[in-house]
Design a protein around this motif. Structure first.
Motif, PDB file in Angstrom:
ATOM      1  N   PHE A  32     -30.901  21.960   8.855  1.00 21.11           N
ATOM      2  CA  PHE A  32     -32.015  22.628   8.176  1.00 21.11           C
ATOM      3  C   PHE A  32     -31.507  23.559   7.079  1.00 21.11           C
ATOM      4  CE2 PHE A  32     -34.893  26.408   8.193  1.00 21.11           C
ATOM      5  CZ  PHE A  32     -35.985  25.800   7.586  1.00 21.11           C
ATOM      6  N   VAL A  33     -30.459  24.327   7.388  1.00 21.07           N
ATOM      7  CA  VAL A  33     -29.873  25.241   6.406  1.00 21.07           C
ATOM      8  C   VAL A  33     -29.302  24.457   5.232  1.00 21.07           C
ATOM      9  CG1 VAL A  33     -27.980  26.868   5.998  1.00 21.07           C
ATOM     10  CG2 VAL A  33     -29.411  27.109   8.025  1.00 21.07           C
ATOM     11  N   THR A  34     -28.668  23.344   5.508  1.00 21.21           N
ATOM     12  CA  THR A  34     -28.107  22.500   4.434  1.00 21.21           C
ATOM     13  C   THR A  34     -29.200  22.009   3.502  1.00 21.21           C
ATOM     14  OG1 THR A  34     -26.298  21.785   5.883  1.00 21.21           O
ATOM     15  CG2 THR A  34     -26.785  20.411   3.953  1.00 21.21           C
ATOM     16  N   LEU A  35     -30.343  21.625   4.085  1.00 22.35           N
ATOM     17  CA  LEU A  35     -31.475  21.171   3.273  1.00 22.35           C
ATOM     18  C   LEU A  35     -32.018  22.310   2.412  1.00 22.35           C
ATOM     19  CD1 LEU A  35     -33.531  18.933   2.576  1.00 22.35           C
ATOM     20  CD2 LEU A  35     -34.894  19.707   4.537  1.00 22.35           C
ATOM     21  N   LEU A  36     -32.167  23.498   3.008  1.00 19.36           N
ATOM     22  CA  LEU A  36     -32.657  24.650   2.243  1.00 19.36           C
ATOM     23  C   LEU A  36     -31.693  24.999   1.106  1.00 19.36           C
ATOM     24  CD1 LEU A  36     -33.965  27.035   5.056  1.00 19.36           C
ATOM     25  CD2 LEU A  36     -35.258  25.382   3.706  1.00 19.36           C
ATOM     26  N   ARG A  37     -30.408  24.925   1.406  1.00 19.88           N
ATOM     27  CA  ARG A  37     -29.415  25.238   0.392  1.00 19.88           C
ATOM     28  C   ARG A  37     -29.494  24.256  -0.781  1.00 19.88           C
ATOM     29  NH1 ARG A  37     -23.996  25.473   3.174  1.00 19.88           N
ATOM     30  NH2 ARG A  37     -24.935  27.304   4.150  1.00 19.88           N
ATOM     31  N   TYR A  38     -29.828  23.016  -0.474  1.00 19.68           N
ATOM     32  CA  TYR A  38     -29.984  22.009  -1.524  1.00 19.68           C
ATOM     33  C   TYR A  38     -31.138  22.388  -2.456  1.00 19.68           C
ATOM     34  CZ  TYR A  38     -31.451  17.668  -3.759  1.00 19.68           C
ATOM     35  OH  TYR A  38     -31.843  16.729  -4.677  1.00 19.68           O
ATOM     36  N   PHE A  39     -32.263  22.814  -1.859  1.00 15.96           N
ATOM     37  CA  PHE A  39     -33.409  23.230  -2.672  1.00 15.96           C
ATOM     38  C   PHE A  39     -33.048  24.424  -3.551  1.00 15.96           C
ATOM     39  CE2 PHE A  39     -36.148  21.149   0.655  1.00 15.96           C
ATOM     40  CZ  PHE A  39     -36.661  20.183  -0.190  1.00 15.96           C
ATOM     41  N   VAL A  40     -32.339  25.389  -2.981  1.00 19.29           N
ATOM     42  CA  VAL A  40     -31.961  26.591  -3.735  1.00 19.29           C
ATOM     43  C   VAL A  40     -31.067  26.233  -4.915  1.00 19.29           C
ATOM     44  CG1 VAL A  40     -30.625  28.735  -3.619  1.00 19.29           C
ATOM     45  CG2 VAL A  40     -32.233  28.158  -1.793  1.00 19.29           C
ATOM     46  N   ASP A  41     -30.119  25.334  -4.684  1.00 17.66           N
ATOM     47  CA  ASP A  41     -29.146  24.982  -5.725  1.00 17.66           C
ATOM     48  C   ASP A  41     -29.742  24.122  -6.836  1.00 17.66           C
ATOM     49  OD1 ASP A  41     -27.236  26.381  -4.345  1.00 17.66           O
ATOM     50  OD2 ASP A  41     -26.421  24.626  -3.319  1.00 17.66           O
ATOM     51  N   THR A  42     -30.838  23.431  -6.551  1.00 18.80           N
ATOM     52  CA  THR A  42     -31.391  22.493  -7.544  1.00 18.80           C
ATOM     53  C   THR A  42     -32.581  23.064  -8.306  1.00 18.80           C
ATOM     54  OG1 THR A  42     -32.737  21.457  -5.792  1.00 18.80           O
ATOM     55  CG2 THR A  42     -30.597  20.454  -6.295  1.00 18.80           C
TER      56      THR A  42
END
Length: 323
Positions: free
Chosen positions: A207-217
């Motif tokens: 879940f954290v990895t997915l959120l981090r993807y949204f933040v970075d993009t």
């Protein structure tokens, strides 16, 4: 269930001295059992009795320990029967310690191999560490932890005492498998809890990895976001110029919050992801709570800053400390 033979006579003449009790214990080789035997039974020895032990390695690799209590002092304060009763109690406690200290690790690993066949080696080691922590539930409180361990040892010792009352041979592995089912159930439950926690952690990490993807993009909408929790448990946010961030972000989640389908922590993280800021400054971190702060740190990583004590923090602190 009987793993050995029983003697009808309490006292046997052995080499000019009287043997009033003996027991054979078989267990895994290479244990600290001999040292444990040699360091115990001080009081019984002070009464004029001797405790001896002979060891022999069996063909299957296990070790057999022949423990003998010798002496004959019926004319003193304690009868031989009293000494045997006390000796059995102390011996039962020693065997219980042996099981907890030298068998429990093997039993936990055996259960993990049985229940967690699809786990990698690293995951099995993680489950093992967690299961041991669950068995010793109170690691943060040393006194309580000692009390828990004493309770478990005491229950096992009582089972051992009942068993050696009628038996002259105790096979430790067989005794555990047939006479300590509740103890094995406790180990199995600890492993199940550890595996469930590992599963939850993996889901959380995904879940954290997915959120981090949204933040970075995403393109940042606000360069800096400041966060402070007030005395009512509600967080306030303002930008780098001190201007309060619009309540529109909060109102979007209001219905779900009223229905208790989402909490403040989730709302905070969702808003920060929506804003996708370049820098987050956390104020009065202790009041924000560890869980949301740790999640924010993991999602936003190097974008996080901790306030070292601004004017707002000082006002907030003075307000909360006033009588």
């Amino acid at each position: 269930m009987n793993f050995g033979l029983t003697y009808n006579k309490l006292t046997l003449r052995v080499g000019g001295r009287y043997m009033i009790y003996d027991l054979r214990i078989t267990t895994a080789s290479g244990t600290a059992f001999p040292e444990m035997i040699s360091q115990r039974f001080k009081w019984i020895r002070e009464q004029g009795y001797s405790v001896s032990m002979l060891s022999k390695q069996l063909e299957d690799g296990r070790e057999a320990y022949d423990i003998q209590l010798r002496g004959n002092h019926d004319n003193q304060i304690f009868r031989n029967e009293d000494i045997v009763y006390i000796f059995k109690h102390q011996l039962s406690e020693l065997i219980a310690e042996h099981i907890l200290l030298e068998w429990e690790s093997t039993l936990v690993k055996k259960e993990i191999r049985k229940s967690g066949r699809g786990l990698s080696g690293e995951e099995q080691r993680t489950v093992y560490d967690k299961a041991v922590q669950f068995l010793n539930r109170c690691n943060e409180n040393e006194s309580l932890n000692l009390l828990m361990n004493y309770g478990r040892k005491n229950k096992i010792a009582h089972r051992v005492l009942d068993y050696i009352h009628d038996n002259k041979l105790l096979v430790v592995e067989g005794f555990i498998n047939f006479c300590l089912q509740d103890y094995l159930t406790e180990i199995r439950f600890a492993v199940e809890l550890a595996m469930e926690e590992l599963k939850n952690e993996k889901e959380y990490n995904d879940f954290v990895t997915l959120l981090r993807y949204f933040v970075d993009t995403q393109v940042p909408k606000i360069q800096e976001v400041n966060i402070m929790m007030d005395e009512n448990g509600v967080f306030n946010m303002w930008d780098g110029k001190g201007i309060k961030i619009e309540d529109n972000y909060m109102s979007y989640y209001l219905d779900d919050m009223l229905l208790n389908e989402i909490n403040f922590d989730d709302v905070l993280i969702s808003i920060l992801i929506t804003i996708s800021t370049r820098r987050i400054i956390l104020h009065n971190v202790a009041e924000l709570g560890n869980e949301p702060v740790e999640t924010i740190k993991r999602v936003f990583k190097d974008k996080i800053r901790m306030c070292s004590g601004c004017e707002r923090c000082r006002k907030h602190l003075n307000k909360n400390t006033q009588p």
